[in-house]
Design an enzyme around this catalytic site. Structure first.
Site, PDB file in Angstrom:
ATOM      1  N   GLU A 114      -8.415   5.118  11.333  1.00 51.57           N
ATOM      2  CA  GLU A 114      -7.266   5.262  12.302  1.00 51.57           C
ATOM      3  C   GLU A 114      -7.495   6.433  13.384  1.00 51.57           C
ATOM      4  OE1 GLU A 114      -3.122   4.862  10.662  1.00 51.57           O
ATOM      5  OE2 GLU A 114      -4.007   4.586   8.876  1.00 51.57           O
ATOM      6  N   ASP A 128       0.966  -1.162  -0.019  1.00 55.23           N
ATOM      7  CA  ASP A 128      -0.040   0.039   0.081  1.00 55.23           C
ATOM      8  C   ASP A 128       0.858   1.178  -0.138  1.00 55.23           C
ATOM      9  OD1 ASP A 128      -0.280   0.852   3.151  1.00 55.23           O
ATOM     10  OD2 ASP A 128      -0.198  -1.498   2.836  1.00 55.23           O
TER      11      ASP A 128
END
Length: 276
Positions: free
Chosen positions: A88, A7
Site C-alpha cells: 500500500e 482481516d
C-alpha cells in the site's frame, strides 16, 4: 460464493466473532520494527475455531530481504497458513514487491504466498503481475466476489463496514480453501486444545474432523451426520467409547471419570484428529 473471512490488525479485538467465517487474515508486522501486539491472540482465535489463518506484512521502503526475514520470524506460521505482502505504501516499488514475494516463497516453500493491494495499485502501479500464489484484491466499491479487474484473484476485500474488513475467497467450499492453503501436504494433527474447549454446542471444523476419525476407528455412536461440526451427545458417546477402546488396547487400567468426557490429551493425541 460462501467462503467468507475477515482481516484484522491491532485495531480489532483478539476475541472477534468467527460466526460464518472460514478464514482470517491477521496483521503480523510492518517494516522491520513493528509487530502487531495482538497478532498472537488473534491468530490463536482463528486456529481454535478451525479457520484458515493468514499472516500479513505491511511493506515499507527499505530492504525487502530484511523485512521478509523479520516477518517470518514474528509471524511464526504453522503448516497450511497463508503468507501475505500488504502493498500500500507508494514508496515501495514494483521491484520491491516482487523481491519480497520471491524471497518469502524461497524461505517458506511449504506456504502459499499472496499479494494484497487495492485496485489502483494493481491496475496502475503493477507492471509485472507477480503476485505469488494468488492476488488478494481490495475493491470495496464492488459486490462481494466481483472485483473490477480482469486478472484472476483468490481473495476479494469487498467491504469495510462497521470498522471491520470483510472478504470472500474464490473457492467452492471451505474444504477447498483448506486444501489449497495446505498445498497438498499431509494434514497436520490438531494439538490438544484443553478439556475446557470441548463444550456442548461448540462449532468447528475440528469437531467434524473428530467425528470422522471416531467413525473411522469404529466408535460410531452417532444417530446421523447432521451438524457433525457441532459437539453433541453423539460426540460424547463416541469419544467415551474411543477412550474405553484405547484403555483396553493399551492396558491403562483406567476407570470411572478417566473414561468419561471430555477428552484428555493422551487419547486426543492418539486419535490424531487432522486440523483440516
Amino acid at each position: 460464493m460462501t467462503v467468507s473471512g475477515i482481516d484484522v490488525a491491532s485495531y480489532q479485538s483478539t476475541d472477534y466473532s468467527t460466526a460464518g467465517l472460514s478464514f482470517v487474515m491477521v496483521k503480523a508486522t510492518e517494516g522491520s520494527s513493528y509487530v502487531n501486539p495482538r497478532h498472537a491472540g488473534q491468530v490463536a482465535t482463528g486456529r481454535s475455531h478451525g479457520l484458515v489463518v493468514g499472516h500479513y506484512h505491511f511493506a515499507r521502503p527499505g530492504s525487502m530481504t530484511t523485512q521478509a526475514t523479520y516477518f517470518l520470524q514474528h509471524a511464526a506460521p504453522k503448516a497450511g497458513e497463508v503468507l501475505v505482502l500488504d502493498w500500500e505504501d507508494t514508496g515501495v516499488s514494483n521491484a520491491d514487491k516482487d523481491a519480497w514475494i520471491k524471497h518469502v516463497q524461497a524461505a517458506a516453500p511449504g506456504h502459499r504466498v499472496v499479494l494484497y493491494c487495492n485496485r489502483d495499485f494493481w491496475l496502475n502501479r503493477d507492471h509485472t503481475s507477480v503476485c505469488g500464489d494468488g492476488l488478494w484484491i481490495a475493491d470495496p466499491g464492488s459486490p462481494a466476489g466481483h472485483p473490477q479487474i480482469t486478472h484472476s484473484w483468490v481473495f476479494h476485500q469487498y467491504s469495510e463496514a462497521g470498522g471491520l474488513d470483510h472478504d470472500v475467497a474464490n473457492f467452492a467450499s471451505a474444504a477447498a480453501l483448506h486444501t489449497w492453503a495446505a498445498k497438498g501436504q499431509a494434514p497436520a494433527y490438531e494439538p490438544f486444545p484443553g478439556s475446557a474447549w470441548f463444550t456442548v454446542g461448540r462449532k468447528s471444523p475440528i469437531v467434524a474432523a473428530m467425528h470422522d476419525r471416531l467413525v473411522a476407528v469404529g466408535c460410531n455412536h452417532y444417530q446421523s451426520s447432521a451438524n457433525k461440526d457441532v459437539i453433541g451427545s453423539g460426540d460424547i458417546a463416541s469419544y467415551e467409547a474411543w477412550q474405553r477402546k484405547y484403555n483396553t488396547e493399551h492396558h491403562k487400567g483406567w476407570s470411572g471419570s478417566a473414561l468419561k468426557w471430555p477428552p484428555g490429551k493422551e487419547t486426543w493425541d492418539a486419535l490424531k484428529v487432522p486440523n483440516v
